[in-house]
Motif scaffolding. Structure first.
Motif, PDB file in Angstrom:
ATOM      1  N   VAL A  98       0.153  -3.175   9.319  1.00 18.41           N
ATOM      2  CA  VAL A  98       0.783  -4.494   9.449  1.00 18.41           C
ATOM      3  C   VAL A  98       1.088  -4.791  10.919  1.00 18.41           C
ATOM      4  O   VAL A  98       0.915  -5.920  11.383  1.00 18.41           O
ATOM      5  N   ASN A 175      14.103  -5.701   7.136  1.00 15.39           N
ATOM      6  CA  ASN A 175      14.408  -4.408   7.739  1.00 15.39           C
ATOM      7  C   ASN A 175      15.025  -4.679   9.093  1.00 15.39           C
ATOM      8  O   ASN A 175      14.351  -5.285   9.931  1.00 15.39           O
ATOM      9  N   ASP A 203       6.114 -10.899   6.903  1.00 13.84           N
ATOM     10  CA  ASP A 203       5.861  -9.464   6.781  1.00 13.84           C
ATOM     11  C   ASP A 203       6.559  -8.983   5.512  1.00 13.84           C
ATOM     12  O   ASP A 203       7.787  -8.858   5.465  1.00 13.84           O
ATOM     13  N   HIS A 206       7.818  -4.452   2.709  1.00 16.56           N
ATOM     14  CA  HIS A 206       8.838  -3.811   1.855  1.00 16.56           C
ATOM     15  C   HIS A 206       8.973  -4.489   0.487  1.00 16.56           C
ATOM     16  O   HIS A 206       9.914  -4.206  -0.253  1.00 16.56           O
ATOM     17  N   LYS A 238       4.213   1.664   2.694  1.00 16.90           N
ATOM     18  CA  LYS A 238       5.625   2.017   2.474  1.00 16.90           C
ATOM     19  C   LYS A 238       5.823   2.356   1.003  1.00 16.90           C
ATOM     20  O   LYS A 238       6.483   3.325   0.654  1.00 16.90           O
TER      21      LYS A 238
HETATM   22  C1  LIG Z   1       8.974  -4.713   8.525  1.00 12.80           C
HETATM   23  C2  LIG Z   1       7.931  -3.686   8.840  1.00 12.80           C
HETATM   24  N1  LIG Z   1       6.686  -4.081   9.146  1.00 12.80           N
HETATM   25  C3  LIG Z   1       5.709  -3.184   9.433  1.00 12.80           C
HETATM   26  C4  LIG Z   1       5.965  -1.828   9.416  1.00 12.80           C
HETATM   27  C5  LIG Z   1       4.885  -0.860   9.763  1.00 12.80           C
HETATM   28  O1  LIG Z   1       3.679  -1.253   9.282  1.00 12.80           O
HETATM   29  P1  LIG Z   1       2.325  -0.491   9.589  1.00 12.80           P
HETATM   30  O2  LIG Z   1       2.614   0.968   9.545  1.00 12.80           O
HETATM   31  O3  LIG Z   1       1.433  -0.944   8.490  1.00 12.80           O
HETATM   32  O4  LIG Z   1       1.873  -0.947  10.921  1.00 12.80           O
HETATM   33  C6  LIG Z   1       7.254  -1.382   9.104  1.00 12.80           C
HETATM   34  C7  LIG Z   1       7.554   0.057   9.120  1.00 12.80           C
HETATM   35  O5  LIG Z   1       8.686   0.469   9.094  1.00 12.80           O
HETATM   36  C8  LIG Z   1       8.257  -2.332   8.800  1.00 12.80           C
HETATM   37  O6  LIG Z   1       9.490  -1.971   8.479  1.00 12.80           O
END
Ligand SMILES: Cc1ncc(COP(=O)(O)O)c(C=O)c1O
Length: 396
Positions: A98, A175, A203, A206, A238
């Motif tokens: 992400v 988050n 995003d 979660h 996640k």
């Molecule tokens: C809100 C949020 N977006 C993205 C990520 C990480 O995503 P990725 O590992 O797919 O890059 C996290 C990881 O904690 C997150 O909390």
């Protein structure tokens, strides 16, 4: 018969190339830390995921890839089953992660001089994704009142009315605030964003991690107009603890936005999903629902444990109610320490690697974030270390 999963097992992750366990002392410049930081789980994936991977590994050929039909169907079914969200397979675009997608999106959908809005305290890579591309970050801080977080809609409307604000990165669920935004709240964001023609990048990594009594609302599911001006970032990483397999799903219904995103993927040669990621995610989406429900119950137990522990033993500290995510946000401001002294207390005295609140923006100063996706015994150890450290501080 329904399988009962145990999440109490302590699985040794040292020397498994785990950033959480193998890099903790180095990154936090302290030895003997209990790692309760970066957001992955200390739980083994559902057995069905391991079985699917073994089967695919036996095939023995791992050439260049496309998203398979069965993979796309599994994502589509999951969104319907879990979130009542009807999506078409062609809307599902790939990204290894992400955060990668957020960087590609900021780069591809904004120009130098444009501004991107975020809602701190928030996941630090949001601001980085904006600044990495040389764009300006505009903040619409969340309001923390009576122990919970809400959005400041009047400020949002004001910030959106600046024509340079072209994009918002929404964190839903949030988050580290732990909020699962209600339909009402999301509708207010959408109304304001549509009015000012702001592209919303939601995003939702979660989104599968919400607790009983709460429901995640996919932003693009609000209406067709909203979907038309949004990009939703989701992932199984996640949810099923497969971040190391690097697969996520960027869902874009608007063909013109999708074209731009796919162009970005090709520009950086990121179009092809990796095989273990796709295989694991497909099995997880098809067969991991029961594992996830039990996992969420266990995490909720950990969150309740922390809340009760703080209440009983460390009343100066409180954990913000957790509606979703497995990341507890603890308000330590009553200790009266500045952020460096708080960091010192947590790392050097308690020897626990929590994420420090100030890294989520100045709005997070005085808070720490605890990763609750681990066996209860680790949470108990973390609380006991914290109690000793705070008591020694009070004794001084
Ligand atoms: C809100 C949020 N977006 C993205 C990520 C990480 O995503 P990725 O590992 O797919 O890059 C996290 C990881 O904690 C997150 O909390």
């Amino acid at each position: 018969m329904q399988k009962i999963y145990s999440f109490d097992e302590l699985i040794d992750r040292v020397k498994t190339a785990s950033v959480k366990w193998d890099q903790v002392d180095q990154l936090f410049h302290t030895e003997g830390l209990l790692p309760m930081w970066v957001a992955d789980m200390d739980f083994r994936v559902p057995d069905e995921v391991t079985e699917a991977l073994k089967k695919r590994i036996e095939h023995g050929i791992y050439g260049y890839t496309v998203q398979s039909e069965s993979y796309l169907a599994a994502v589509q079914d999951w969104m319907m089953k879990r979130h009542d969200w009807k999506i078409r397979q062609e809307w599902i675009c790939h990204s290894p992660g992400v955060v990668t997608a957020l960087n590609l999106i900021v780069d591809g959908f904004t120009k130098p001089g444009d501004k991107v809005l975020i809602q701190p305290p928030v996941y630090p890579p949001f601001a980085k994704a904006v600044r990495n591309q040389g764009r300006e970050c505009v903040t619409n801080p969340l309001i923390y009142h009576n122990g919970t977080y809400t959005m400041d809609f009047a400020d949002l409307e004001r910030k959106f009315s600046d024509p340079a604000v072209k994009m918002m990165i929404l964190c839903s669920p949030h988050n580290p605030a732990g909020r699962v935004w209600s339909k009402d709240e999301l509708l207010k964001v959408a109304e304001s964003a549509l009015k000012h023609d702001v592209l919303v990048v939601s995003d939702e990594i979660h989104s599968d991690l919400v607790f009983e009594g709460r429901k995640h609302i996919p932003y693009a599911g609000l209406s067709e107009d909203v979907a038309d001006r949004s990009i939703v970032c989701t992932a199984p990483s996640k949810t099923f603890n497969i971040a190391g397999l690097q697969i996520s799903n960027i869902i874009i219904s608007n063909p013109s936005l999708r074209k731009t995103y796919l162009h970005q993927l090709r520009r950086f040669s990121l179009s092809e999903p990796n095989i273990p990621g796709m295989v694991a995610a497909e099995a997880a989406y098809q067969k991991g629902g029961e594992w996830l429900d039990q996992c969420l119950n266990y995490i909720k137990g950990n969150a309740d444990y922390v809340s009760h522990f703080l209440n009983a033993h460390l009343p100066e500290l409180t954990m913000v109610p957790l509606e979703g995510t497995y990341l507890g946000w603890i308000d330590c401001r009553k200790l009266g320490l500045n952020h460096l002294k708080l960091q010192d207390l947590i790392l050097k005295k308690a020897r626990v690697a929590f994420n420090q609140g100030y890294t989520f923006g100045s709005e997070g100063e005085g808070f720490v974030r605890i990763n609750l996706a681990c066996p209860r015994s680790l949470v108990e150890q973390a609380m006991s270390r914290l109690e000793k450290a705070v008591n020694s501080l009070k004794a001084q």
